[in-house]
Scaffold this motif. Structure first.
Motif, PDB file in Angstrom:
ATOM      1  N   TRP A  43       0.836  -1.213   0.000  1.00 28.33           N
ATOM      2  CA  TRP A  43       0.000   0.000   0.000  1.00 28.33           C
ATOM      3  C   TRP A  43       0.869   1.261   0.000  1.00 28.33           C
ATOM      4  O   TRP A  43       0.665   2.176  -0.790  1.00 28.33           O
ATOM      5  N   ILE A  44       1.876   1.253   0.881  1.00 31.43           N
ATOM      6  CA  ILE A  44       2.772   2.422   0.969  1.00 31.43           C
ATOM      7  C   ILE A  44       3.534   2.601  -0.341  1.00 31.43           C
ATOM      8  O   ILE A  44       3.703   3.716  -0.843  1.00 31.43           O
ATOM      9  N   ALA A  45       3.983   1.485  -0.913  1.00 28.54           N
ATOM     10  CA  ALA A  45       4.740   1.563  -2.170  1.00 28.54           C
ATOM     11  C   ALA A  45       3.889   2.155  -3.288  1.00 28.54           C
ATOM     12  O   ALA A  45       4.388   2.921  -4.130  1.00 28.54           O
ATOM     13  N   GLU A  46       2.608   1.833  -3.312  1.00 25.45           N
ATOM     14  CA  GLU A  46       1.722   2.358  -4.369  1.00 25.45           C
ATOM     15  C   GLU A  46       1.304   3.798  -4.117  1.00 25.45           C
ATOM     16  O   GLU A  46       1.239   4.605  -5.047  1.00 25.45           O
ATOM     17  N   HIS A  47       0.963   4.066  -2.848  1.00 19.09           N
ATOM     18  CA  HIS A  47       0.309   5.346  -2.576  1.00 19.09           C
ATOM     19  C   HIS A  47       1.141   6.318  -1.737  1.00 19.09           C
ATOM     20  O   HIS A  47       0.700   7.426  -1.462  1.00 19.09           O
ATOM     21  N   GLY A  48       2.304   5.887  -1.278  1.00 16.58           N
ATOM     22  CA  GLY A  48       3.150   6.769  -0.487  1.00 16.58           C
ATOM     23  C   GLY A  48       2.772   6.860   0.972  1.00 16.58           C
ATOM     24  O   GLY A  48       3.542   7.337   1.804  1.00 16.58           O
ATOM     25  N   SER A  49       1.591   6.418   1.316  1.00 20.40           N
ATOM     26  CA  SER A  49       1.151   6.458   2.714  1.00 20.40           C
ATOM     27  C   SER A  49       0.006   5.473   2.883  1.00 20.40           C
ATOM     28  O   SER A  49      -0.497   4.902   1.904  1.00 20.40           O
ATOM     29  N   LEU A  50      -0.417   5.282   4.139  1.00 21.19           N
ATOM     30  CA  LEU A  50      -1.520   4.359   4.424  1.00 21.19           C
ATOM     31  C   LEU A  50      -2.828   5.132   4.559  1.00 21.19           C
ATOM     32  O   LEU A  50      -2.806   6.339   4.849  1.00 21.19           O
ATOM     33  N   PRO A  51      -3.965   4.447   4.411  1.00 22.75           N
ATOM     34  CA  PRO A  51      -5.254   5.155   4.482  1.00 22.75           C
ATOM     35  C   PRO A  51      -5.731   5.346   5.920  1.00 22.75           C
ATOM     36  O   PRO A  51      -6.844   5.825   6.133  1.00 22.75           O
ATOM     37  N   CYS A  52      -4.928   4.941   6.884  1.00 24.05           N
ATOM     38  CA  CYS A  52      -5.342   5.062   8.288  1.00 24.05           C
ATOM     39  C   CYS A  52      -4.107   5.016   9.164  1.00 24.05           C
ATOM     40  O   CYS A  52      -3.017   4.655   8.709  1.00 24.05           O
ATOM     41  N   LYS A  53      -4.306   5.326  10.412  1.00 22.47           N
ATOM     42  CA  LYS A  53      -3.214   5.194  11.392  1.00 22.47           C
ATOM     43  C   LYS A  53      -3.132   3.730  11.830  1.00 22.47           C
ATOM     44  O   LYS A  53      -4.166   3.122  12.174  1.00 22.47           O
ATOM     45  N   ILE A  54      -1.927   3.182  11.849  1.00 23.73           N
ATOM     46  CA  ILE A  54      -1.773   1.774  12.259  1.00 23.73           C
ATOM     47  C   ILE A  54      -0.706   1.666  13.338  1.00 23.73           C
ATOM     48  O   ILE A  54       0.360   2.287  13.256  1.00 23.73           O
ATOM     49  N   THR A  55      -1.039   0.886  14.372  1.00 21.99           N
ATOM     50  CA  THR A  55      -0.048   0.501  15.375  1.00 21.99           C
ATOM     51  C   THR A  55       0.221  -0.995  15.219  1.00 21.99           C
ATOM     52  O   THR A  55      -0.720  -1.799  15.245  1.00 21.99           O
ATOM     53  N   PHE A  56       1.492  -1.322  15.008  1.00 21.66           N
ATOM     54  CA  PHE A  56       1.901  -2.728  14.939  1.00 21.66           C
ATOM     55  C   PHE A  56       2.326  -3.160  16.342  1.00 21.66           C
ATOM     56  O   PHE A  56       3.083  -2.451  16.999  1.00 21.66           O
ATOM     57  N   PHE A  57       1.866  -4.342  16.742  1.00 22.30           N
ATOM     58  CA  PHE A  57       2.209  -4.822  18.084  1.00 22.30           C
ATOM     59  C   PHE A  57       2.499  -6.314  17.981  1.00 22.30           C
ATOM     60  O   PHE A  57       1.599  -7.127  17.761  1.00 22.30           O
ATOM     61  N   PHE A  58       3.788  -6.672  18.098  1.00 17.39           N
ATOM     62  CA  PHE A  58       4.215  -8.065  17.936  1.00 17.39           C
ATOM     63  C   PHE A  58       4.749  -8.592  19.262  1.00 17.39           C
ATOM     64  O   PHE A  58       5.655  -8.009  19.847  1.00 17.39           O
ATOM     65  N   GLU A  59       4.214  -9.742  19.668  1.00 15.37           N
ATOM     66  CA  GLU A  59       4.606 -10.349  20.933  1.00 15.37           C
ATOM     67  C   GLU A  59       5.592 -11.494  20.702  1.00 15.37           C
ATOM     68  O   GLU A  59       5.550 -12.148  19.658  1.00 15.37           O
ATOM     69  N   GLY A  60       6.441 -11.767  21.721  1.00 16.92           N
ATOM     70  CA  GLY A  60       7.416 -12.862  21.614  1.00 16.92           C
ATOM     71  C   GLY A  60       7.217 -13.943  22.657  1.00 16.92           C
ATOM     72  O   GLY A  60       8.105 -14.756  22.904  1.00 16.92           O
ATOM     73  N   GLU A  61       6.043 -13.983  23.276  1.00 21.21           N
ATOM     74  CA  GLU A  61       5.821 -14.975  24.352  1.00 21.21           C
ATOM     75  C   GLU A  61       4.468 -15.673  24.213  1.00 21.21           C
ATOM     76  O   GLU A  61       3.977 -16.250  25.174  1.00 21.21           O
ATOM     77  N   GLU A  62       3.880 -15.633  23.000  1.00 20.22           N
ATOM     78  CA  GLU A  62       2.533 -16.190  22.852  1.00 20.22           C
ATOM     79  C   GLU A  62       2.540 -17.692  23.087  1.00 20.22           C
ATOM     80  O   GLU A  62       1.588 -18.246  23.643  1.00 20.22           O
ATOM     81  N   GLU A  63       3.615 -18.364  22.677  1.00 20.78           N
ATOM     82  CA  GLU A  63       3.677 -19.823  22.815  1.00 20.78           C
ATOM     83  C   GLU A  63       4.157 -20.255  24.194  1.00 20.78           C
ATOM     84  O   GLU A  63       4.346 -21.451  24.444  1.00 20.78           O
ATOM     85  N   SER A  64       4.387 -19.310  25.069  1.00 15.89           N
ATOM     86  CA  SER A  64       4.827 -19.685  26.418  1.00 15.89           C
ATOM     87  C   SER A  64       4.004 -18.973  27.479  1.00 15.89           C
ATOM     88  O   SER A  64       4.505 -18.589  28.532  1.00 15.89           O
ATOM     89  N   GLY A  65       2.721 -18.780  27.197  1.00 20.27           N
ATOM     90  CA  GLY A  65       1.806 -18.291  28.228  1.00 20.27           C
ATOM     91  C   GLY A  65       1.747 -16.784  28.383  1.00 20.27           C
ATOM     92  O   GLY A  65       1.078 -16.283  29.282  1.00 20.27           O
ATOM     93  N   SER A  66       2.454 -16.024  27.545  1.00 18.22           N
ATOM     94  CA  SER A  66       2.379 -14.554  27.535  1.00 18.22           C
ATOM     95  C   SER A  66       2.516 -13.915  28.911  1.00 18.22           C
ATOM     96  O   SER A  66       1.706 -13.069  29.293  1.00 18.22           O
TER      97      SER A  66
END
Lengths: 458, 458
Positions: free
Chosen positions: B137-160
């Motif tokens: 999307w960014i490559a085509e339009h230079g920006s996104l159509p909304c605000k996005i927060t990415f949130f990636f966890e590293g403990e999902e497989e061990s009970g978080s």
């Protein structure tokens, strides 16, 4: 030929004897694990060389598994066959050992000096008590008072698969007037023992397979059968609430011990509270209404020796595993037929396995119980000789362990066996931190010298 | 901003997207095993750098366990929170993998091209579908159509363990209009799905100790309590003959699904014979009288995920072990209270443990089930967008898995979650030979582009 000078030589050469034993203990001859095949071979070579150094005509004899060691030395008196085994149990869990199991060390403890390491008590230390007695006798007198055949096995801890064929093929060579087997214990630290009843053994391994692969317990949990659950239900069904084994016809051939024998056992004053207390327990776990010695010497058992399935590592894994398995062994008594029990066990397990799962069986060892005939005067001669060495009178006792070789000597060689050994209940054989008391080793060698003397005195 | 050019760019850049995913998959970020701590850190670094390369303000955020990755990028429309996890399950038993689990390879199969390796489906491949949609999307339009927060966890497989404190501390930053979670599956290969019911999870580990050390089953067998036998009896008691869990009050808070919902599920035409047949089974193992979808989506379970005790190596060891242990997990539904069930479970196990043995408990994860409110119009917008990408209409479904983060977003951020993912039943997540279809990865990214478009169209 006087035994006194032999006893004195055993005393003075104890340091050398210990060094020799340590050399043998450093060889990790774990017979059940194929990774240690070369070590088993090396232990056999060590024994051949050691026997040869005493003037015994010894050689390593190949089998489809680990080799046997056979040695002969001539003498004037009766022909004795001496048996021990040079293989040892695995050492896991390794982290429960206080030192390297294959780097034996002498330690001072509150109960006296001990030698700690795998095989110290089972059976290298015991085996060497007899070898050292012979070595001292030859050193003092230039020869032995009787003909002796040494026979050392390397597969005792892995079901002895080569033993029966080897005995059949070499029966004429090995047949003797009496066999001496050193793989049992003292009754207690004051009372030496000749073991005349041994339990038999049946070993089975079962693997339950449910799904063809490990599954995610979120995606399949609740709908797909879990083989651990199946295995638990099967194993939990093997005993009833009274501690009795529920396998159909399991108790066929189990004799009730005569009242007079039970009275003799009662008179030994066995303290089951102390016996169990040593290992952190207090209650007898066997059949309701039986004494501890009955449970151990004269009643059959069903024990789960190992179980495994699914994720056992650190942390958690929500897996629904494809397989689960268990190793189960039975101690047998009287006329119990291991083959009939194997069939009945497998039928019961198969019947308890839901049709959506499969069960695979792997049979390991199978041997009947054995009961020695003590009519042969050698039994009383040996008992008197043992009584001279130890503080209290020697006793004829039973044993919960299984030493099938005694039965094979009986049926295949026509040779009766005397089972005499110097192990103690706290030796931790088959466990981490196995040890053998220096007293057991030292008085063990002295005991054999006295027994040789007693059996050959004219 | 047209979505068509974004879809075309996703198509043309698929080879590059796959190479990026493979890079991430090569990092063995097994969160439950402390030996892979550095790998988890490395995976977080990789994601930070990847987000930054797209113009996202991203950073690695420390926790007492493995780090979180948080990234923000501004835009005109609503604020979306996207969640995925970069940690993976352990890979044992390693010998059941056809290739190195951390050397992902594309394979041609009868069902199409797949990418094989640990984490391909759970969850790195899924996580990257969203990242790739944003990148295109960014490559085509230079920006996104909304605000996005990415949130990636590293403990999902061990009970978080770090998730709740992190969400509490960073609630203002992470709160959004709606959360998108990509860690679920398609209903089937034609029918995409928005998951609106998730089971909760309770994880317990129990260790039974009998004797203080491993014992010889000949010397003690019959008299001393075997902890494997105790464990088997306890675990076998957890289910009755009808497949119901027997823990007192276990079913408190389990709702009956309304008849109209059951009818909708019925209409999905779920073929449980094929579902089980794929993994070599045929019979439903859950509560008698329930359908497969009920068992998986709306009924609680008790599964033994691992069991171990005694000797499990090659051959046989006649040991009577000191300890035996098991890992047990429960999938929870409706209003079941994981803490009350933990207490009840522990009490039941304690009651079933003979006084001569001790039991030790170790609690792992505990989370309630969650049910999404689909009143928010985003649910129907996303459903229509998904339906445009896949052959058949998208469905609102339940899931047997547990994704506690959705519940935490609800309670701690006040943010409703849409769970949309592209996994298939045969992805073998948590198992050897995990895979992700190239179609899932490709159409997954296209689906997110369509959903972004649908949620932000004015």
């Amino acid at each position: 030929m006087s035994v006194d000078s032999v006893l004195a030589r055993i005393d003075s050469s104890l340091p050398d004897s210990l060094e020799r034993l340590k050399e043998l203990l450093r060889i990790p001859s774990i017979s059940t694990d194929p990774a240690y095949k070369d070590a088993c071979d090396k232990a056999a070579d060590w024994l051949v060389a050691d026997l040869q150094s005493m003037g015994v005509t010894a050689e390593k004899r190949p089998t489809p598994g680990h080799p046997m060691v056979v040695g002969h030395i001539d003498g004037p008196g009766p022909h004795l066959l001496f048996y021990g085994h040079y293989d040892v149990q695995p050492v896991d869990p390794l982290d429960l050992w206080d030192n390297d199991p294959f780097d034996p060390q002498v330690e001072d403890t509150s109960k006296g000096k001990i030698l700690r390491g795998r095989g110290t008590a089972d059976d290298k230390g015991q085996l060497m008590t007899f070898v050292e007695a012979c070595r001292a006798w030859i050193a003092e007198h230039g020869s032995l008072p009787c003909k002796i055949t040494f026979f050392f096995e390397g597969e005792e801890e892995s079901g002895s698969p080569s033993l029966v064929p080897f005995l059949k093929e070499n029966a004429a060579e090995l047949k003797a007037d009496i066999a001496l087997i050193c793989d049992t214990g003292l009754f207690d630290s004051r009372v030496p023992a000749i073991t005349t009843m041994l339990r038999g053994m049946l070993q089975e391994e079962i693997t339950i397979t449910g799904p063809t692969r490990d599954l995610h317990s979120g995606m399949y949990g609740g709908a797909a059968m879990n083989p651990i659950r199946v295995l638990n239900r099967i194993l939990a069904a093997l005993h009833d609430d009274q501690g009795r084994v529920t396998i159909p016809d399991f108790y066929d051939g189990v004799p009730e011990i005569p009242a007079d024998v039970l009275q003799q056992w009662e008179a030994l004053g066995f303290d089951h509270k102390a016996f169990l207390g040593d290992v952190g327990l207090s209650d007898l776990a066997g059949e309701a209404g039986r004494s501890a010695l009955e449970m151990i010497w004269s009643r059959p058992t069903c024990e789960i020796n190992g179980i495994g399935g699914g994720y056992q590592g650190e942390g958690f894994k929500t897996v629904l595993p494809s397989k689960a398995s268990a190793k189960i062994s039975f101690r047998l008594v009287g006329q119990q037929d291991p083959h009939a029990i194997r069939d009945s066990f497998r039928q019961m397990v198969t019947d308890l396995t839901p049709k959506d799962c499969t069960v695979a069986f792997k049979g390991h060892g199978a041997s009947q119980a054995s009961v020695m005939s003590i009519d042969n005067p050698a039994f009383e001669q040996a008992r008197v000789a043992l009584s001279a060495e130890w503080p209290d009178e020697a006793a004829f006792i039973g044993s919960g362990g299984s030493i099938p070789v005694a039965g094979y000597f009986q049926t295949l060689l026509g040779t009766e066996s005397m089972l005499i050994g110097f192990g103690k209940d706290d030796d931790q054989i088959h466990s981490p931190n196995e040890k053998y008391d220096i007293e057991s080793f030292h008085k063990g060698a002295r005991s054999w010298a006295r027994i040789l003397d007693a059996l050959t005195r004219t």
